[in-house]
Each structure stands twice: as structure tokens, then as C-alpha cells.
Scaffold this active site. Structure first.
Site, PDB file in Angstrom:
ATOM      1  N   GLY A 154      29.837 -78.761 -39.565  1.00  0.00           N
ATOM      2  CA  GLY A 154      28.943 -78.566 -40.720  1.00  0.00           C
ATOM      3  C   GLY A 154      27.386 -78.188 -40.705  1.00  0.00           C
ATOM      4  N   HIS A 155      26.808 -78.656 -39.521  1.00  0.00           N
ATOM      5  CA  HIS A 155      25.420 -78.081 -39.359  1.00  0.00           C
ATOM      6  C   HIS A 155      25.578 -76.803 -39.015  1.00  0.00           C
ATOM      7  CE1 HIS A 155      25.050 -82.578 -38.252  1.00  0.00           C
ATOM      8  NE2 HIS A 155      23.971 -82.345 -39.180  1.00  0.00           N
ATOM      9  N   LYS A 168      27.967 -81.802 -48.884  1.00  0.00           N
ATOM     10  CA  LYS A 168      28.497 -83.092 -48.716  1.00  0.00           C
ATOM     11  C   LYS A 168      27.705 -84.302 -49.063  1.00  0.00           C
ATOM     12  CE  LYS A 168      28.861 -85.341 -44.902  1.00  0.00           C
ATOM     13  NZ  LYS A 168      28.722 -86.838 -44.846  1.00  0.00           N
ATOM     14  N   ASP A 169      26.236 -84.078 -48.999  1.00  0.00           N
ATOM     15  CA  ASP A 169      25.164 -84.947 -49.268  1.00  0.00           C
ATOM     16  C   ASP A 169      24.448 -84.278 -50.803  1.00  0.00           C
ATOM     17  OD1 ASP A 169      25.298 -86.642 -46.842  1.00  0.00           O
ATOM     18  OD2 ASP A 169      24.531 -84.722 -46.011  1.00  0.00           O
ATOM     19  N   SER A 178      31.024 -85.084 -40.438  1.00  0.00           N
ATOM     20  CA  SER A 178      29.901 -85.890 -40.522  1.00  0.00           C
ATOM     21  C   SER A 178      29.558 -86.249 -39.023  1.00  0.00           C
ATOM     22  CB  SER A 178      30.247 -86.927 -41.365  1.00  0.00           C
ATOM     23  OG  SER A 178      29.263 -88.181 -41.004  1.00  0.00           O
TER      24      SER A 178
HETATM   25  O1  PAF Z   1      20.780 -84.929 -44.077  1.00  0.00           O
HETATM   26  C1  PAF Z   1      20.305 -85.381 -43.094  1.00  0.00           C
HETATM   27  O2  PAF Z   1      20.714 -85.407 -41.861  1.00  0.00           O
HETATM   28  C2  PAF Z   1      18.855 -86.207 -43.161  1.00  0.00           C
HETATM   29  O3  PAF Z   1      18.967 -86.795 -44.461  1.00  0.00           O
HETATM   30  C3  PAF Z   1      17.672 -85.077 -43.637  1.00  0.00           C
HETATM   31  C4  PAF Z   1      17.962 -84.368 -44.584  1.00  0.00           C
HETATM   32  C5  PAF Z   1      17.500 -84.356 -42.298  1.00  0.00           C
HETATM   33  C6  PAF Z   1      16.449 -86.052 -43.599  1.00  0.00           C
HETATM   34  O4  PAF Z   1      16.127 -86.715 -42.676  1.00  0.00           O
END
Ligand code: PAF
Length: 284
Positions: A32-33, A145-146, A181
């Protein structure tokens, strides 16, 4: 790829860069990242991945303590995806004195996760504004997702005139539908096996809406019943809200965000879909 831990060094390294993408993360990087990093590498000449487990956004100390920390593996992952700089400050670099200034948003944190995690989005908005000011990126990348986090960051940057483009990136899923996640690795095997039911329930809700159901309570009741049939899943919320202000709708007559949070054991997972009704009525 350079690993930088101090704000001063990062600012010096970025001084003459004219096309910077920022991918803010808390580490434990997964595909995902990877999708966020890939997109930034495509769009910008320099990609900075930040890795900071932000204490300000954890409402449960046990959650902060359990959050996976695997810097070496994360550095290898970011390098393999062609990031240029990994910014990995420690808490004393980000918060050298007790923090007295915070970003407060109205309305948008009132439902969904914000209702159950007091102070969480204040912590997220505050650290993201700090990171945007430290890195001064042209674009910053956030996962769909967030969804509440994404809406809040978009609104914060718009309302405060922060000069950055917020780029949303679609959720990356495991083959069985589970949204990727960092918390998935904490799931017990029996809970991991149940977890795809969350996305399945969201998809069924979107299907119900697409086939003409306009009453959010009917959609919610059907989703709650589906999840109640799996006794090991404890639903925290299942809500249907408008995608911009994140307020519950009385009737589904336009696109809506359908979102849930659930506990499997002590692991809290979230997911969402954007659902479109069969016919969209024009706004009055
Ligand atoms: O989504 C995340 O991993 C965190 O909420 C973020 C955006 C890096 C802020 O700490």
C-alpha cells in the site's frame, strides 16, 4: 537513498530541489505504501518518504507500544521502490519541547474514527502540517484506505492555504480483498482468515446502494447483521457519510462514503468504499 534523521539536514538536502513528492508514513511499509511511493517517483524528481511513529495521534498507549518498528526493513523497502530520501526523525527531533500548538478541525472528525479516537485527528493534522512545513513538497501522497484522514488533510491544506497538491492513491488489497495495513501482521491466523469479511460487507453495501436502496439505515442493518454472524469480529462503527464533510446522510441520493472499523482480537482494522446510487439526484 539517503537516510536523514535531523530536520536541519533534511532542509539542507532539499534546498535546491524543484519537484519534491512527500510520502508520509509511520513505517512497517507494505505494498500500500509502495503504491504511494511509486506514484510519487513517477510524478516528481525527488521523493521523500517520512517514517515517524507519531505519539500525538495514538489514543491508546498499548496501540503505540504495539506499533511495528522495523527501520532496516523499511529502509530497504523504500530504497527498492526508488525513494531518494528516508526521513526518520525520532520523537525528540519532532517534538523537542512539550507541544503547545495543534491543528484543530471542526466537523470532519466528529464521525467515523474520530468519534472513537479522541484527539487522533488533531495529532495527525498537527504532524502532517509539521512535515509539510519541514519538507515543503510540491505534492503529498495519501492512501484512500484512510478516507477520513485524507478528507481532513485536504481540508486543512485548503483552509490554511498550504501550497501543496494532495494526491489520493487507491487502496491496495490482498488477493482476498483485505485492505493492506501495517496492522495486518498483528492478526492471529484465525482473525486473518475472517478479515476479508470486512471488505465483502462494504462491497455488498455498495451493491445494495447501486441497486436502488436509498435508506442508509437499511444498508447499515444488513451490514451489521453480516458482521454479527462472525462472532470474533467486534464492529466499532459502520457509517454512511457524505464524502466531503463526512456527515451522516439521511437519504442516499449521491455518492457516499461507506466506512467501517472493527476489532479482530485487539487489532483494529478500518476500510471503506465510495458507493454510487443507481440515479444521482441533482443538488437543490
Ligand atoms: O497514515 C499514516 O501513516 C499517518 O497517519 C501519517 C499520515 C503518516 C501521519 O502520522
Amino acid at each position: 537513498m539517503r537516510i536523514v534523521q535531523s530536520i536541519a539536514q533534511l532542509r539542507a538536502a532539499l534546498q535546491h530541489h524543484d519537484s519534491i513528492g512527500l510520502v508520509p508514513t509511520m513505517g512497517a511499509l507494505h505494498d500500500g505504501h509502495g503504491a504511494l511511493i511509486d506514484r510519487s517517483v513517477r510524478d516528481n524528481r525527488t521523493t521523500v518518504v517520512s517514517l515517524f511513529v507519531n505519539p500525538l495521534q495514538f489514543d491508546r498507549p498499548s496501540d503505540l507500544a504495539a506499533y511495528p518498528r522495523i527501520l532496516d526493513a523499511d529502509a530497504a523497502f523504500a530504497q527498492a521502490r526508488n525513494a531518494d530520501i528516508l526521513f526518520a526523525p525520532d520523537a525528540s527531533e519532532m517534538y523537542p519541547q512539550p507541544q503547545r500548538a495543534f491543528v484543530h478541525l471542526e466537523l470532519l472528525p466528529d464521525h467515523l474514527c474520530g468519534r472513537f479516537r479522541p484527539g487522533h485527528f488533531r495529532g495527525v493534522a498537527t504532524v502532517v502540517l509539521k512535515l509539510l512545513d519541514i519538507v515543503r513538497p510540491h505534492r503529498a501522497y495519501f492512501g484512500e484506505k484512510d478516507a477520513q484522514q485524507l478528507a481532513i488533510i485536504r481540508r486543512m491544506t485548503a483552509d490554511l492555504n498550504v501550497l501543496v497538491e494532495i494526491v489520493p492513491v487507491p487502496t491496495v488489497r490482498e488477493p482476498d480483498g483485505l485492505a493492506m495495513s501495517s496492522r495486518n501482521r498483528l492478526l492471529a491466523p484465525n482473525h486473518r482468515a475472517l478479515a476479508p469479511l470486512l471488505f465483502q460487507t462494504l462491497r455488498d453495501a455498495a451493491q445494495l446502494i447501486a441497486s436502488g436502496e436509498t435508506n442508509p439505515e437499511t444498508v447499515q442493518a444488513s451490514a451489521r447483521a453480516a458482521i454479527a454472524a462472525a462472532p470474533d469480529i467486534r464492529l466499532e462503527y459502520f457509517e454512511i457519510v457524505d464524502p466531503a464533510e463526512l456527515q451522516p446522510v439521511e437519504r442516499i441520493n449521491g455518492p457516499v462514503l461507506v466506512a467501517l472499523a472493527a476489532f479482530l482480537g485487539s487489532v483494529r482494522l478500518i476500510d471503506n468504499v465510495l458507493a454510487r446510487p443507481a440515479v444521482t439526484e441533482p443538488r437543490p
